[in-house]
Design a protein around this motif. Structure first.
Motif, mmCIF file in Angstrom:
data_model
loop_
_atom_site.group_PDB
_atom_site.id
_atom_site.type_symbol
_atom_site.label_atom_id
_atom_site.label_comp_id
_atom_site.label_asym_id
_atom_site.label_seq_id
_atom_site.Cartn_x
_atom_site.Cartn_y
_atom_site.Cartn_z
ATOM 1 N N GLN A 140 0.825 -1.194 0.000
ATOM 2 C CA GLN A 140 0.000 0.000 0.000
ATOM 3 C C GLN A 140 0.863 1.249 0.000
ATOM 4 O OE1 GLN A 140 -2.544 -0.365 3.456
ATOM 5 N NE2 GLN A 140 -4.128 -1.303 2.199
ATOM 6 N N LEU A 184 -4.656 6.304 3.377
ATOM 7 C CA LEU A 184 -4.440 5.312 2.324
ATOM 8 C C LEU A 184 -4.733 5.904 0.947
ATOM 9 C CD1 LEU A 184 -3.938 2.320 1.537
ATOM 10 C CD2 LEU A 184 -6.409 1.981 1.771
ATOM 11 N N ALA A 222 3.813 0.489 2.519
ATOM 12 C CA ALA A 222 3.650 -0.525 3.559
ATOM 13 C C ALA A 222 3.423 -1.853 2.866
ATOM 14 C CB ALA A 222 2.479 -0.191 4.472
ATOM 15 N N GLN A 273 0.902 11.262 4.151
ATOM 16 C CA GLN A 273 0.731 11.826 5.487
ATOM 17 C C GLN A 273 1.082 13.305 5.439
ATOM 18 O OE1 GLN A 273 3.315 10.157 8.504
ATOM 19 N NE2 GLN A 273 2.015 10.857 10.155
ATOM 20 N N LEU A 328 4.373 13.454 3.176
ATOM 21 C CA LEU A 328 5.231 12.281 3.372
ATOM 22 C C LEU A 328 4.531 11.080 2.752
ATOM 23 C CD1 LEU A 328 7.741 11.017 4.802
ATOM 24 C CD2 LEU A 328 6.230 10.592 6.760
ATOM 25 N N GLU A 351 -1.081 15.031 11.004
ATOM 26 C CA GLU A 351 -2.168 14.108 10.720
ATOM 27 C C GLU A 351 -1.638 12.685 10.595
ATOM 28 O OE1 GLU A 351 -4.860 16.999 11.107
ATOM 29 O OE2 GLU A 351 -5.341 14.886 10.709
ATOM 30 N N GLY A 352 -2.547 11.721 10.641
ATOM 31 C CA GLY A 352 -2.160 10.347 10.407
ATOM 32 C C GLY A 352 -2.085 10.038 8.917
ATOM 33 N N PRO A 353 -1.428 8.940 8.554
ATOM 34 C CA PRO A 353 -1.362 8.539 7.144
ATOM 35 C C PRO A 353 -2.760 8.246 6.586
ATOM 36 C CG PRO A 353 0.249 7.339 8.468
ATOM 37 C CD PRO A 353 -0.658 8.027 9.421
ATOM 38 N N LEU A 378 4.387 7.144 2.274
ATOM 39 C CA LEU A 378 4.820 5.917 2.933
ATOM 40 C C LEU A 378 4.342 4.711 2.148
ATOM 41 C CD1 LEU A 378 3.723 6.933 6.526
ATOM 42 C CD2 LEU A 378 6.085 6.563 5.857
ATOM 43 N N TYR A 438 0.573 5.319 1.273
ATOM 44 C CA TYR A 438 -0.134 6.290 2.093
ATOM 45 C C TYR A 438 0.502 7.666 1.885
ATOM 46 C CZ TYR A 438 -2.110 2.456 4.893
ATOM 47 O OH TYR A 438 -2.779 1.337 5.318
ATOM 48 N N THR A 491 -3.911 0.288 -2.844
ATOM 49 C CA THR A 491 -3.361 -1.029 -2.549
ATOM 50 C C THR A 491 -3.108 -1.741 -3.868
ATOM 51 O OG1 THR A 491 -4.653 -1.175 -0.513
ATOM 52 C CG2 THR A 491 -3.746 -3.216 -1.381
#
Lengths: 110, 114
Positions: free
Chosen positions: A33, A45, A90, A37, A86, A41-43, A88, A35, A48
């Motif tokens: 996945q 999505l 995963a 960010q 940012l 704040e949080g990441p 990311l 993301y 996928t």
């Protein structure tokens, strides 16, 4: 041991330019996945990818999963200041462990 | 739909103090997770839960404890805070364990231990 390497760590480009960031590993992932960010704040999505060689598009963002499912790339066309953040990746390892890369910090200059 | 709610947003603790970081989700997700994010280090899994009453350690569990008495809530307890626990903490939830089911993250708690 860092199993997911993201490159570059930092990228600063002008609005309107194209860019590609990478997520690489020596491990095989059952899925991966991406993301984004933003500060404070949080990441969130973005996408996928599950199948080797899969390509997914989200407006100006194109995501590709490597044929061997060990790597992925994110290409942004005509970058906008709103793409700043940012990024990311995963990955889901076959033994049910999920790991995050350290991220690529992208800054789009107006 | 609130998603994942974390409180507090910010906190300063003195060395040796304890606190609980709260996390609640309203999506009826069975899986919940606690991560910490340090500058340039990505997200590290602290603890996770696959359902009410079930918890397990992640990559960096030392110094933390969790409980999961309901589907909605997954608090993280810090006992005897240490400077090494200065970090941003994120709670997340998902329908399943696998990444391809997608994680929903809260907005984080920024903790400073002095």
């Amino acid at each position: 041991t860092q199993l997911l390497e993201q490159s570059p760590q930092f990228l600063s480009i002008q609005e309107g330019e194209n860019l590609t960031v990478y997520c690489n590993s020596s491990s095989v992932f059952s899925s991966l996945q991406w993301y984004r960010q933003e500060p404070g704040e949080g990441p969130v999505l973005l996408v996928t990818v599950v199948t080797g060689g899969e390509v997914k598009k989200l407006k100006r963002l194109t995501f590709q999963f490597g044929d061997a499912r060990k790597d992925s790339s994110l290409h942004i066309t005509a970058a906008q200041p709103g793409d700043t953040g940012l990024y990311l990746c995963a990955g889901d390892l076959r033994d049910d462990k999920i790991i995050f890369g350290k991220g690529t910090r992208l800054h789009i200059l107006p | 739909n609130a998603g994942v709610t974390q409180t507090p947003k910010f906190r300063i603790l003195k060395i040796g103090q304890s606190m609980t970081l709260q996390c609640a989700q309203d999506m009826n997700h069975n899986y919940m997770y606690w991560y910490r994010q340090d500058p340039g280090m990505g997200l590290k899994l602290i603890y996770y839960s696959v359902g009410a009453g079930i918890t397990d350690k992640g990559e960096v569990p030392n110094g933390y404890n969790v409980s999961r008495s309901t589907t909605e809530d997954f608090p993280l307890r810090l006992e005897l805070a240490a400077p090494s626990q200065t970090s941003v903490y994120f709670c997340a939830s998902s329908y399943r364990w696998e990444v391809n089911y997608g994680y929903t993250f809260g907005s984080g708690t920024r903790l400073t231990v002095v």
